[in-house]
Design a protein around this motif. Structure first.
Motif, mmCIF file in Angstrom:
data_model
loop_
_atom_site.group_PDB
_atom_site.id
_atom_site.type_symbol
_atom_site.label_atom_id
_atom_site.label_comp_id
_atom_site.label_asym_id
_atom_site.label_seq_id
_atom_site.Cartn_x
_atom_site.Cartn_y
_atom_site.Cartn_z
ATOM 1 N N CYS A 95 -9.978 -2.805 -5.565
ATOM 2 C CA CYS A 95 -9.850 -3.514 -4.290
ATOM 3 C C CYS A 95 -8.652 -4.463 -4.301
ATOM 4 C CB CYS A 95 -11.119 -4.301 -3.991
ATOM 5 S SG CYS A 95 -12.592 -3.264 -3.844
ATOM 6 N N HIS A 97 -5.324 -6.197 -1.311
ATOM 7 C CA HIS A 97 -4.984 -6.528 0.068
ATOM 8 C C HIS A 97 -3.501 -6.278 0.311
ATOM 9 C CE1 HIS A 97 -8.783 -8.729 -0.270
ATOM 10 N NE2 HIS A 97 -8.266 -9.302 -1.348
ATOM 11 N N TYR A 176 -2.535 -12.047 5.233
ATOM 12 C CA TYR A 176 -3.193 -10.823 4.774
ATOM 13 C C TYR A 176 -3.557 -10.004 6.010
ATOM 14 C CZ TYR A 176 -3.869 -13.147 0.241
ATOM 15 O OH TYR A 176 -3.672 -13.784 -0.963
ATOM 16 N N ASP A 179 -7.128 -4.413 3.969
ATOM 17 C CA ASP A 179 -7.809 -4.308 2.683
ATOM 18 C C ASP A 179 -7.843 -2.849 2.235
ATOM 19 O OD1 ASP A 179 -8.357 -7.037 2.761
ATOM 20 O OD2 ASP A 179 -10.260 -6.723 3.794
#
Length: 223
Positions: A95, A97, A176, A179
C-alpha cells in the motif's frame, strides 16, 4: 485440479506473496528471496510462479502465458489500462499513495502553467486535468526528487510510502490524491476454466493476510 500459473511482479510484492503462499501450504523447494531463478513450482504441481517486471505482468496474463498476475494498481493504471484482463482481487499489500510534492516551504502558484516531473505521466496528467490545471509533463525514469531541486520542474508526482525520501531531499507533499495496493488480475479464459482454483487461492491469501494482521496486532498489544 489444474495448475495455476501466476505472473508475479518482482520486488516487494513477490516477496510478500511468496511468503503468503508458503505459509498457506505451497512448498517451493527451490525458492529463496536471494535466488536468481525466475520460475518456481510447488512440489505438488498446484502452482507455478514466474517472476517478471511489473509492466510485463498484464502482458503475460492478457496473452494467456499466465492465468493470473499480481502487480501494483499504479502499474495497471499507468501502463496497462487497455489490457484485456479482469481485476479480481485487492490483496491490500504494497500500500502506498500518489502525491504532488515540491521543495519544502515553497508556495506553488496553481493558477500558472506548471512543469511536472514524474515517472507516471498518464496519472499526473489525469490528475491535473481533472483539477483544471495547465501543466507540462516531463517523463523521468528515476530520482524524481531531483527535478525541483535543480530547477527542472516546479513539482513532482510520485509514489510515496513513508515520505522519508522526500524529507531527506528537502521536499514535502503538497497533496495526496490516489491510493494504491497490489491487485490480482486474471485472463478471461482462465477465469472461466480455473474459477475454482483461483477462488481457492484467493481464500488462502485472505486467510494468511488475516492471520498476519492478527499476529501483528497481538505483538503491538504486548510489545
Amino acid at each position: 485440479m489444474m495448475a495455476l500459473h501466476i505472473a508475479l511482479a518482482k520486488g516487494r510484492i513477490h516477496k510478500v506473496v511468496m511468503k503468503y503462499l508458503q505459509a498457506g501450504g505451497y512448498n517451493f523447494s527451490s525458492y529463496s528471496e536471494d535466488s536468481r531463478k525466475l520460475i518456481f513450482e510447488d512440489i505438488q504441481g498446484r502452482i507455478k510462479v514466474t517472476l517478471v517486471k511489473s509492466p510485463d505482468v498484464a502482458v503475460y496474463v492478457e496473452r494467456g502465458a499466465a492465468d493470473i498476475g499480481i502487480v501494483g494498481k499504479d502499474i495497471l493504471i499507468e501502463e496497462c489500462s487497455e489490457a484485456a484482463v479482469y481485476e479480481i482481487f485487492d490483496l491490500n499489500i504494497g500500500c502506498c499513495h500518489m502525491a504532488v510534492a515540491t521543495i519544502a516551504g515553497r508556495k506553488i502558484e496553481m493558477s500558472r502553467r506548471l512543469t511536472v516531473g514524474t515517472k507516471y505521466p498518464l496519472i499526473a496528467r489525469q490528475y491535473f486535468e481533472a483539477h483544471h490545471h495547465s501543466v507540462d509533463i516531463i517523463k523521468l525514469n528515476g530520482s524524481v526528487e531531483l527535478a525541483p531541486l535543480i530547477g527542472l520542474a516546479d513539482v513532482i508526482v510520485d509514489i510515496v510510502e513513508t515520505g522519508n525520501t522526500l524529507k531527506a531531499n528537502g521536499l514535502e507533499v503538497v497533496r495526496y490524491f490516489m491510493d494504491f495496493s497490489a491487485r490480482m488480475i486474471c485472463n478471461p479464459v482462465s477465469f472461466k476454466l480455473k474459477y475454482g482454483e483461483i477462488q481457492a487461492l484467493i481464500r488462502n491469501i485472505e486467510e494468511r493476510r488475516k492471520a498476519e494482521g492478527e499476529h501483528n496486532g497481538e505483538n503491538r498489544s504486548t510489545g
